[in-house]
Design an enzyme around this catalytic site. Structure first.
Site, mmCIF file in Angstrom:
data_model
loop_
_atom_site.group_PDB
_atom_site.id
_atom_site.type_symbol
_atom_site.label_atom_id
_atom_site.label_comp_id
_atom_site.label_asym_id
_atom_site.label_seq_id
_atom_site.Cartn_x
_atom_site.Cartn_y
_atom_site.Cartn_z
ATOM 1 N N ARG A 124 -12.599 5.481 11.260
ATOM 2 C CA ARG A 124 -12.213 6.110 9.987
ATOM 3 C C ARG A 124 -10.772 5.789 9.631
ATOM 4 O O ARG A 124 -10.271 6.210 8.587
ATOM 5 C CB ARG A 124 -12.374 7.632 10.084
ATOM 6 C CG ARG A 124 -13.725 8.127 9.660
ATOM 7 C CD ARG A 124 -14.798 7.754 10.635
ATOM 8 N NE ARG A 124 -16.135 8.082 10.147
ATOM 9 C CZ ARG A 124 -17.200 8.170 10.920
ATOM 10 N NH1 ARG A 124 -17.102 7.892 12.212
ATOM 11 N NH2 ARG A 124 -18.368 8.477 10.424
ATOM 12 N N THR A 157 -7.806 0.878 19.478
ATOM 13 C CA THR A 157 -8.775 1.851 19.971
ATOM 14 C C THR A 157 -9.676 1.194 21.014
ATOM 15 O O THR A 157 -9.418 0.064 21.446
ATOM 16 C CB THR A 157 -9.552 2.486 18.780
ATOM 17 O OG1 THR A 157 -10.368 3.538 19.286
ATOM 18 C CG2 THR A 157 -10.427 1.471 18.047
ATOM 19 N N LYS A 175 -7.132 0.143 24.695
ATOM 20 C CA LYS A 175 -5.927 0.972 24.837
ATOM 21 C C LYS A 175 -5.123 0.664 26.108
ATOM 22 O O LYS A 175 -3.904 0.790 26.109
ATOM 23 C CB LYS A 175 -6.299 2.453 24.798
ATOM 24 C CG LYS A 175 -6.621 2.966 23.404
ATOM 25 C CD LYS A 175 -6.764 4.472 23.415
ATOM 26 C CE LYS A 175 -7.083 5.022 22.043
ATOM 27 N NZ LYS A 175 -7.080 6.486 22.018
ATOM 28 N N ASN A 200 -1.783 3.325 21.733
ATOM 29 C CA ASN A 200 -2.694 3.316 20.580
ATOM 30 C C ASN A 200 -2.007 2.853 19.299
ATOM 31 O O ASN A 200 -2.651 2.739 18.264
ATOM 32 C CB ASN A 200 -3.361 4.691 20.376
ATOM 33 C CG ASN A 200 -2.430 5.717 19.753
ATOM 34 O OD1 ASN A 200 -1.214 5.539 19.738
ATOM 35 N ND2 ASN A 200 -2.986 6.795 19.242
ATOM 36 N N ASP A 208 -1.480 10.060 20.365
ATOM 37 C CA ASP A 208 -2.553 11.073 20.488
ATOM 38 C C ASP A 208 -1.986 12.458 20.834
ATOM 39 O O ASP A 208 -2.426 13.468 20.284
ATOM 40 C CB ASP A 208 -3.574 10.659 21.556
ATOM 41 C CG ASP A 208 -4.595 9.668 21.010
ATOM 42 O OD1 ASP A 208 -4.744 9.566 19.784
ATOM 43 O OD2 ASP A 208 -5.244 8.981 21.836
ATOM 44 N N ALA A 257 -10.382 14.731 32.183
ATOM 45 C CA ALA A 257 -9.181 14.078 32.722
ATOM 46 C C ALA A 257 -9.157 12.605 32.346
ATOM 47 O O ALA A 257 -8.650 11.760 33.086
ATOM 48 C CB ALA A 257 -9.131 14.250 34.240
#
Ligand SMILES: NC(=O)c1ccc[n+]([C@@H]2O[C@H](COP(=O)([O-])OP(=O)(O)OC[C@H]3O[C@@H](n4cnc5c(N)ncnc54)[C@H](OP(=O)(O)O)[C@@H]3O)[C@@H](O)[C@H]2O)c1
Length: 278
Positions: free
Chosen positions: A22, A68, A72, A93, A108, A133
């Site tokens: 998106r 992504t 990463k 990222n 993030d 995790a």
């Protein structure tokens, strides 16, 4: 999309597959809102091809890129410099290309904390319990610890949580099968697993004994309302979905590439959410 000039700044998102992303819609909204001479495009880059592709984008004059799945970790390796957010998260990222060099960061954790704050939740008001995790747990845990929060982690595979605690001193670990009881000692619980996402099992979490002040956050945003969020609402607890984190994590990259700090507001949320509901 607006008409571009020869001065247009270009960024994009590198992923494989990237068709589900998106981010082009999100950044496209901001580009249009601010009338910026620029573009943000999907960059379908196959696993293993990120090093050559990133150097190519740099040579082609791109302003930078988001990164992504599955790139990463590889992105971390190709950077000339990485900041503390990337180092603590162990992954990159966001790439910014400047003066022939690649700088990497991880937004993030910033996105998670900014989304809490946008919901008037103080990230250090009380201890946080993270479920999972993996990559996003690492970024969120680092950001919460850096903000001064007390953070506990609970993961199905305990060894993975302990690895994380070794890398992020101060992180506490509790057994996965004690997560329901652990809710009593926490002000915030965060689902950082894919459980509850379309195509996955729901997260099993019993909120019946949770304190009435518990805030329940789910980083999953497809669907927008997960079964965890619905259970929190039914129990009268505050709930925060993952879409806001996605929107906020995009802010630093956009600002670096296009020179404007964009705002996350209801109009943007509705615009991106409409695509998730379609
Ligand atoms: N809102 C946002 O902006 C945003 C940003 C990043 C990620 N996310 C979402 O966050 C989720 C996780 O992403 P990630 O990159 O962190 O994933 P990841 O690195 O693959 O980590 C997955 C974690 O979930 C746990 N897990 C997976 N299946 C499980 C199961 N059946 N039972 C118990 N635990 C299970 C894993 O435990 P084990 O160690 O035991 O395997 C691991 O700790 C995804 O849904 C992603 O879309 C959202």
């Amino acid at each position: 999309m607006s008409i571009l000039s020869g001065h247009a700044r270009v960024a994009g998102i590198a992923g494989w597959p990237v068709t589900y992303s998106r981010s082009p819609r999100l950044h496209g909204f901001w580009l249009q809102r601010h009338g910026i001479d620029g573009a943000y495009i999907p960059l379908p880059i196959r696993p293993g091809d990120l090093p050559i592709a990133a150097r190519g984008l740099l040579a082609a004059g791109f302003a930078g890129a988001n990164v992504t799945i599955p790139h990463k970790l590889a992105a971390f390796e190709i950077c000339d410099t990485v900041d503390d957010t990337a180092r603590r998260a162990g992954a990159v990222n966001t790439l910014v290309f400047r003066d022939g060099k690649i700088a990497g960061s991880n937004t993030d954790g910033y996105g998670f904390v900014a989304n809490l704050q946008a919901h008037d939740v103080d990230p250090v008001a009380g201890p946080a319990l993270l479920l999972g995790a993996g990559g996003s747990a690492r970024a969120v845990a680092a950001a919460l610890l850096d903000a001064g929060a007390v953070v506990t982690i609970s993961n199905r595979t305990r060894a993975r949580a302990e690895n994380l605690a070794r890398d992020l001193p101060g992180l506490r670990v509790v057994e996965w099968n004690t997560r329901n009881a652990a809710l009593r000692d926490h002000a915030l619980v965060v689902n950082t697993t894919p459980l509850g996402m379309v195509g996955h099992e729901p997260l099993e979490l019993d909120l019946s004994a949770a304190p009435a002040s518990l805030v329940v956050a789910d980083n999953v945003y497809v669907p927008l309302e997960t079964s965890l969020l619905a259970a929190a609402d039914a129990r009268g607890l505050r709930s925060i979905g993952g879409l806001g984190m996605l929107l906020h994590q995009a802010v630093p990259g956009f600002q670096s590439w296009f020179g404007v700090k964009p705002v996350v507001d209801e109009e943007l949320r509705r615009f991106v959410a409409a695509d998730l509901l379609a």
